[in-house]
Design an enzyme around this catalytic site. Structure first.
Site, PDB file in Angstrom:
ATOM      1  N   LYS A 279       0.746  -1.032  -0.091  1.00 39.80           N
ATOM      2  CA  LYS A 279       0.086  -0.082  -0.002  1.00 39.80           C
ATOM      3  C   LYS A 279       0.732   1.389  -0.098  1.00 39.80           C
ATOM      4  O   LYS A 279       2.080   1.197   0.286  1.00 39.80           O
ATOM      5  CB  LYS A 279      -0.822  -0.039   1.242  1.00 39.80           C
ATOM      6  CG  LYS A 279      -1.888  -0.959   1.478  1.00 39.80           C
ATOM      7  CD  LYS A 279      -2.709  -0.667   2.604  1.00 39.80           C
ATOM      8  CE  LYS A 279      -3.948  -1.822   2.737  1.00 39.80           C
ATOM      9  NZ  LYS A 279      -4.946  -1.809   1.616  1.00 39.80           N
ATOM     10  N   ARG A 353     -10.186 -11.861   2.086  1.00 37.74           N
ATOM     11  CA  ARG A 353     -10.830 -12.645   1.085  1.00 37.74           C
ATOM     12  C   ARG A 353     -10.374 -14.255   1.490  1.00 37.74           C
ATOM     13  O   ARG A 353     -11.050 -15.187   1.504  1.00 37.74           O
ATOM     14  CB  ARG A 353     -11.599 -12.507  -0.334  1.00 37.74           C
ATOM     15  CG  ARG A 353     -10.387 -12.263  -1.208  1.00 37.74           C
ATOM     16  CD  ARG A 353     -10.658 -11.752  -2.461  1.00 37.74           C
ATOM     17  NE  ARG A 353     -10.885 -10.117  -2.231  1.00 37.74           N
ATOM     18  CZ  ARG A 353     -10.903  -9.279  -3.182  1.00 37.74           C
ATOM     19  NH1 ARG A 353     -11.373  -9.747  -4.265  1.00 37.74           N
ATOM     20  NH2 ARG A 353     -10.971  -8.178  -2.810  1.00 37.74           N
TER      21      ARG A 353
HETATM   22  N1  BES Z   1      -7.829  -3.996   4.414  1.00 39.74           N
HETATM   23  C1  BES Z   1      -8.099  -3.237   2.913  1.00 39.74           C
HETATM   24  C2  BES Z   1      -9.475  -2.709   2.866  1.00 39.74           C
HETATM   25  C3  BES Z   1      -9.680  -1.466   3.413  1.00 39.74           C
HETATM   26  C4  BES Z   1      -9.375  -0.071   2.695  1.00 39.74           C
HETATM   27  C5  BES Z   1      -9.926  -1.470   4.708  1.00 39.74           C
HETATM   28  C6  BES Z   1      -9.695   0.855   3.341  1.00 39.74           C
HETATM   29  C7  BES Z   1     -10.003  -0.141   5.317  1.00 39.74           C
HETATM   30  C8  BES Z   1      -9.885   1.088   4.800  1.00 39.74           C
HETATM   31  C9  BES Z   1      -8.161  -4.561   2.018  1.00 39.74           C
HETATM   32  O1  BES Z   1      -7.315  -5.692   2.250  1.00 39.74           O
HETATM   33  C10 BES Z   1      -7.575  -3.966   0.627  1.00 39.74           C
HETATM   34  O2  BES Z   1      -6.444  -3.651   0.432  1.00 39.74           O
HETATM   35  N2  BES Z   1      -8.373  -4.267  -0.511  1.00 39.74           N
HETATM   36  C11 BES Z   1      -8.068  -3.770  -1.706  1.00 39.74           C
HETATM   37  C12 BES Z   1      -8.294  -4.928  -2.594  1.00 39.74           C
HETATM   38  C13 BES Z   1      -7.863  -4.737  -4.190  1.00 39.74           C
HETATM   39  C14 BES Z   1      -6.366  -4.834  -4.087  1.00 39.74           C
HETATM   40  C15 BES Z   1      -8.318  -5.860  -4.916  1.00 39.74           C
HETATM   41  C16 BES Z   1      -8.683  -2.715  -2.067  1.00 39.74           C
HETATM   42  O3  BES Z   1      -9.947  -2.650  -1.843  1.00 39.74           O
HETATM   43  O4  BES Z   1      -8.216  -1.711  -2.483  1.00 39.74           O
HETATM   44 ZN    ZN Z   2      -5.386  -5.579   1.983  1.00 37.52          ZN
END
Ligand code: BES
Ligand code: ZN
Ligand code: ZN
Length: 500
Positions: A279, A353
């Site tokens: 990230k 997931r």
């Molecule tokens: N933990 C994050 C989602 C999240 C985002 C929680 C903002 C709280 C605040 C999750 O694991 C994630 O990073 N999801 C990605 C998935 C994508 C890479 C397919 C997302 O939603 O950007």
């Molecule tokens: Zn994530």
């Protein structure tokens, strides 16, 4: 939290008195004899009109019922439970600034009859819940500790003598409100812990401590157990961290036999860096909340432990830290989950997931007949619903409707997303059973349906709390930071529907 009819209890500290006043109450000026001279000025100068959430502080001349009076608006009657919750939360926040040990909380006579629900019990629960949730303060780690430890006691009262079963109704409402608040606060506290103070192992320890406190069955599977049980999803997500993953299981056995079991599966990523699909840095600290789903599930177990309803619930929490490292999973890896289904892992940041897949399978094997999974799953849910509502995906629209009914009672907001076959088709991979990065379109839906695949036809609801689990600014009964969202709604749903 105590109830007293017939005036201020003798033993109470008379520092802060909260007066709950409806709009009608302000207009008629019949709130308190000593308030009458002020009532006109308050209204004419629009200082206090009795709006929900509105508070007004009055220092009192002697002789007085208390040193300071906080007027708090309850709105226009008939009042709703949610309005009472919001008003009590505002009152609590205002009271905290005066640093009292105890507060007196005066309510209108037969408050229940002024509400839409028409019941004292519901009014009492709402006020208790709202007050305790509004008074929440996140633990801080400053060297200089504050001597003030918060409000220890609240006396609810009105002046009239008891009528009928009022006393019992208040006691029962207070009991429910305290339990609901306790579970929510447990979830907030866990979620607010930073990742260096809460590893997957620590989350396991916290679960064991909670379960033992209420005499619930608990088991924490370590890495060797996960290997043996072939939980290839959870193992893969956890393999990049020096803090190994855990699968946490708690059983609440309120039925005579272990049947008709509700499974609660909570995402327990103690920190989400995104792994090798790293990230960006701004805001990454918020990823301490990526175990918010796990925390909410534990909060529900606490409520069940306190209230002891006749129902069976299993909590399953896959816990891991998602880190980039020499041992981390890599895009392109093919993972084999406990169900035997394979995953083409295309994005290491879509880890939730993957761990939930093994969690759902395990809940099912342990006897769950319906499953609710809860997760800070996608950024996409924030685009769709902001931080206002929790997004829901299901394979059983009627089940979800009953859950949404429960959410209307708790005042938490849940909004359904569609589950058309076209969305399920987006999960396909050319080399595995599923791929974990179906693309940007409908990302909150496809992420949910990915998890639903592992329910294998069991009635299932997915709750995406990525927007609602952690707020940048306080709102309603929720503080800045962790909210413990959905603890109360899941508990409410179980109390109403999981019952045998
Ligand atoms: N933990 C994050 C989602 C999240 C985002 C929680 C903002 C709280 C605040 C999750 O694991 C994630 O990073 N999801 C990605 C998935 C994508 C890479 C397919 C997302 O939603 O950007
Ligand atoms: Zn994530
Ligand atoms: Zn995550």
């Amino acid at each position: 939290m105590l109830w007293n009819s017939g005036g201020i209890p003798k033993e109470a500290e008379r520092k802060v008195l909260i007066l709950l006043v409806t709009k009608k109450g302000v207009k008629s000026g019949e709130v308190e004899p000593w308030l009458k001279p002020f009532a006109g000025t308050l209204l004419q100068n629009r200082l206090f009109e009795g709006e929900v959430n509105q508070t007004f502080v009055l220092p009192m001349p002697k002789p007085n019922p208390a040193e300071t009076v906080i007027l708090v608006g309850a709105g226009e009657d008939p009042l709703t439970a949610e309005e009472l919750r919001l008003s009590a939360a505002s009152a609590a926040r205002t009271a905290l600034t005066m640093r009292p040990e105890q507060v007196l909380f005066k309510v209108p006579v037969s408050l229940g009859s002024l509400t839409v629900e028409g019941r004292n019990e519901i009014a009492a629960q709402a006020l208790t819940e709202g007050f305790l949730l509004g008074a929440y303060q996140r633990q801080n780690y400053k060297r200089e500790k504050s001597a003030y430890e918060g409000i220890r006691k609240v006396f609810f009262f009105h002046e009239e003598a008891e009528v009928g079963s009022e006393q019992e109704e208040w006691q029962q409402g207070i009991r429910l409100g305290r339990a609901f608040a306790a579970g929510t606060i447990t979830a907030r506290d866990l979620t607010n812990l930073p990742a260096n103070l809460l590893t997957p192992e620590d989350l396991g320890d916290a679960a064991v401590e909670l379960a033992q406190r209420y005499g619930l069955d608990v088991e924490v599977l370590d890495e060797a157990d996960l290997q043996e049980k072939e939980m290839g999803g959870l193992l893969a997500v956890g393999q990049g961290s020096v803090h190994p993953p855990r699968m946490i299981i708690i059983k609440y056995k309120g039925g005579e036999e272990w049947n008709d079991v509700t499974g609660l599966v909570g995402k327990g990523i103690t920190f989400d860096t995104g792994g090798i699909s790293l990230k960006r840095a701004p805001g990454m600290e918020e990823m301490i909340s990526d175990m918010g789903g796990a925390a909410s599930v534990l909060g529900v177990m606490e409520i069940l432990g306190i209230l002891r309803p006749k129902t069976n619930v299993i909590a399953v929490i896959p816990a891991a830290e998602n880190m980039p490292s020499g041992s981390a999973m890599k895009p392109g890896d093919i993972l084999t989950t406990r169900s035997g289904r394979t995953i083409e892992m295309q994005n290491a940041d879509a880890e939730g997931r993957i761990v939930l897949a093994d969690g759902v399978t395990y809940a099912k094997e342990q006897g769950a007949e319906r499953i609710i999974d809860i997760a800070t799953l996608t950024g996409a849910i924030l685009f769709a619903l902001g931080d206002v509502a929790t997004g829901a995906v299901t394979n059983d629209d009627i089940l979800l409707q009953s859950f949404i009914m429960a959410s209307k009672q708790t005042g938490e907001k849940v909004w359904p997303l569609p589950n058309y076959p076209e969305y399920w088709n987006m999960l396909k991979s050319s080399v595995a059973d599923l791929n974990n990065r179906p693309g940007r379109n409908a990302a909150a839906i496809t992420a949910g349906l990915f998890i639903g695949t592992f329910a294998e036809g069991l009635p299932w609801i997915h709750l995406d709390i990525a927007g609602t689990a952690y707020l940048n600014k306080e709102r309603g009964v929720d503080p800045k930071g962790a909210t413990g969202v959905m603890v109360r709604t899941m508990a409410q749903w179980i109390l109403q529907n999981g019952q045998k």
